[in-house]
Enzyme design. Structure first.
Site, PDB file in Angstrom:
ATOM      1  N   ARG A  46      44.711  45.593  37.037  1.00 49.51           N
ATOM      2  CA  ARG A  46      43.596  44.666  37.258  1.00 49.51           C
ATOM      3  C   ARG A  46      42.617  44.860  36.107  1.00 49.51           C
ATOM      4  O   ARG A  46      42.772  45.750  35.286  1.00 49.51           O
ATOM      5  CB  ARG A  46      42.960  44.806  38.648  1.00 49.51           C
ATOM      6  CG  ARG A  46      43.034  46.112  39.368  1.00 49.51           C
ATOM      7  CD  ARG A  46      42.248  47.215  38.735  1.00 49.51           C
ATOM      8  NE  ARG A  46      40.903  46.770  38.413  1.00 49.51           N
ATOM      9  CZ  ARG A  46      40.161  47.268  37.453  1.00 49.51           C
ATOM     10  NH1 ARG A  46      40.618  48.249  36.687  1.00 49.51           N
ATOM     11  NH2 ARG A  46      38.955  46.815  37.203  1.00 49.51           N
ATOM     12  N   GLY A  47      41.576  44.012  36.104  1.00 47.93           N
ATOM     13  CA  GLY A  47      40.670  44.010  34.954  1.00 47.93           C
ATOM     14  C   GLY A  47      41.120  42.866  34.051  1.00 47.93           C
ATOM     15  O   GLY A  47      42.331  42.746  33.754  1.00 47.93           O
ATOM     16  N   ALA A  48      40.154  42.025  33.647  1.00 45.98           N
ATOM     17  CA  ALA A  48      40.515  40.777  32.960  1.00 45.98           C
ATOM     18  C   ALA A  48      41.421  40.979  31.728  1.00 45.98           C
ATOM     19  O   ALA A  48      42.497  40.362  31.650  1.00 45.98           O
ATOM     20  CB  ALA A  48      39.233  40.020  32.606  1.00 45.98           C
ATOM     21  N   ARG A  88      45.646  34.907  39.395  1.00 42.24           N
ATOM     22  CA  ARG A  88      44.227  35.201  39.676  1.00 42.24           C
ATOM     23  C   ARG A  88      43.403  34.167  38.888  1.00 42.24           C
ATOM     24  O   ARG A  88      43.443  34.168  37.653  1.00 42.24           O
ATOM     25  CB  ARG A  88      43.884  36.639  39.273  1.00 42.24           C
ATOM     26  CG  ARG A  88      44.718  37.690  40.035  1.00 42.24           C
ATOM     27  CD  ARG A  88      44.124  39.081  39.934  1.00 42.24           C
ATOM     28  NE  ARG A  88      42.877  39.189  40.659  1.00 42.24           N
ATOM     29  CZ  ARG A  88      42.035  40.222  40.537  1.00 42.24           C
ATOM     30  NH1 ARG A  88      42.324  41.219  39.718  1.00 42.24           N
ATOM     31  NH2 ARG A  88      40.914  40.246  41.226  1.00 42.24           N
ATOM     32  N   ASP A 236      34.614  38.856  33.872  1.00 42.96           N
ATOM     33  CA  ASP A 236      35.899  38.173  34.028  1.00 42.96           C
ATOM     34  C   ASP A 236      35.888  36.830  33.337  1.00 42.96           C
ATOM     35  O   ASP A 236      36.926  36.268  33.011  1.00 42.96           O
ATOM     36  CB  ASP A 236      36.241  38.017  35.504  1.00 42.96           C
ATOM     37  CG  ASP A 236      36.724  39.346  36.027  1.00 42.96           C
ATOM     38  OD1 ASP A 236      35.883  40.197  36.341  1.00 42.96           O
ATOM     39  OD2 ASP A 236      37.950  39.549  36.054  1.00 42.96           O
ATOM     40  N   LYS A 247      32.837  41.189  38.983  1.00 41.62           N
ATOM     41  CA  LYS A 247      33.119  41.712  40.321  1.00 41.62           C
ATOM     42  C   LYS A 247      31.980  41.457  41.288  1.00 41.62           C
ATOM     43  O   LYS A 247      30.810  41.619  40.930  1.00 41.62           O
ATOM     44  CB  LYS A 247      33.397  43.215  40.190  1.00 41.62           C
ATOM     45  CG  LYS A 247      33.684  43.966  41.457  1.00 41.62           C
ATOM     46  CD  LYS A 247      34.794  43.381  42.291  1.00 41.62           C
ATOM     47  CE  LYS A 247      36.085  43.170  41.552  1.00 41.62           C
ATOM     48  NZ  LYS A 247      37.036  42.280  42.267  1.00 41.62           N
TER      49      LYS A 247
END
Ligand code: MRU
Length: 339
Positions: A46-48, A88, A236, A247
């Site tokens: 995860r994490g852009a 996502r 993001d 977030k």
């Protein structure tokens, strides 16, 4: 700093399985596009920036497997690209990286499979390498915001685990620590799934950075006591007017920081900028399964709980002191705060 969140060796794509941290440090070798999709959807990676990199390698693997099965057609490749791009919806890096891969595909699809596959592999690896450099430069610009003795508050995980390099919001922290500045990081737990508690605290500890874990509702009190000098978060998506999606909980911190006159900086590579979208309220916010909220409490009751679980929120540009990028600080409003 020798953690590698994503590796691609001998044609094998592996990720640190972030669902298993901090108890277990293991890599998951993703064998096909189904694994890639699952790993992104279920937050194993995860994490852009990180999900963009994994999707890029994932598309190369997909194309190579289609080739082996003699099924590498435009339709099959594009079906894979559409699948990954939509896993996502908020983090723009995912769409951005998929677009880079589709561009390579489209420009070389008539040049023979061998040439095409080699170009796709090269493109994925260059997105990865590039991100490492972007993080490094963000660290170089951002470290100047950190003075000796500073206490920094961060939210979610915008570190090594979220990128192909040393992170975005955590890159300035690592650079300041390398310069032997005495620093301390307060880590927001980051409900509902605890990226701060499970990932950021662990990552900072691995790198010898002094940190304290707090629950999300403790930030205001720390600010009131003048225990926070600077807030650093990731993004993001950054849109044209400088509004930022990050977030869930980031907006609350920005409001608090503004009230307490504490500098609030977003750190993001230009691959997170979306110049096709004018304002924050146009960004699609990913809604996640409410069980993420209930699981934490082991709630398994006969009561039918209603839940509301957006993964991100929007921070308006006027609450942001500046956005630290690999090209310097954009949307610099720091003079509003006299800092
Ligand atoms: O749902 P996540 O864990 O993917 O959310 C991650 C964040 O919000 C990060 O702050 C953002 O992606 C920046 S990572 C460098």
């Amino acid at each position: 700093m020798n953690l590698e969140t994503i590796t691609f060796k001998n044609n094998t794509l592996s990720i640190i399985d972030q669902q298993k941290l901090p108890e277990h440090f293991t890599y998951w070798a993703l064998s096909d596009i189904d694994d890639v999709e699952k790993s992104i959807k279920n937050l194993h990676v995860r994490g852009a920036p990180a999900i963009g990199i994994v999707a890029a390698y994932g598309l190369y693997i997909h194309a190579a497997q289609l080739h082996q099965q003699k099924q590498l057609t435009d339709e099959a490749f594009m079906r894979g690209a559409d699948r990954l791009k939509n896993v996502r919806p908020t983090a723009i890096n995912l769409q951005w990286a998929v677009k880079q891969m589709v561009n390579v595909y489209q420009s070389l699809r008539r040049s023979g499979d061998e040439k095409l596959l080699s170009a796709l592999k090269k493109q994925a690896s260059s997105i990865h390498k590039d991100d490492k450099q972007r993080c490094n430069s963000i660290g170089d610009y951002g470290k100047n915001l950190i003075h000796d003795g500073f206490s920094i508050l961060t939210h979610c995980n915008a570190g090594i685990l979220a990128t192909g390099g040393m992170g975005t919001a955590l890159a300035p922290v690592y650079k300041a620590a390398e310069e032997n500045k005495s620093i301390h990081v307060y880590v927001d737990e980051t409900r509902p799934v605890g990226q701060g508690a499970r990932l950021t605290y662990w990552e900072l500890a691995q790198n010898g950075v002094d940190a304290t874990l707090i629950t999300d509702n403790m930030a205001a009190s720390l600010m009131q006591q003048k225990k926070i000098d600077l807030v650093l978060v990731g993004a993001d998506r950054v849109v044209k007017n400088g509004d930022v999606a990050n977030k869930i909980g980031t907006y609350a911190l920005a409001v608090l920081a503004h009230y307490h006159q504490i500098p609030f900086y977003v750190c993001a590579p230009l691959s997170t900028f979306d110049n096709a979208t004018e304002k924050g309220d146009e960004i699609i916010i990913e809604m996640r399964d409410g069980r993420e909220i209930l699981n934490h409490w082991n709630i398994n009751s006969k009561l039918q709980y209603k839940t509301y679980n957006p993964a991100f929120d929007i921070t308006p540009n006027n609450l942001i002191s500046g956005i630290v990028t690999e090209e310097g600080i954009k949307f610099n409003h720091s003079n509003h705060l006299n800092i």
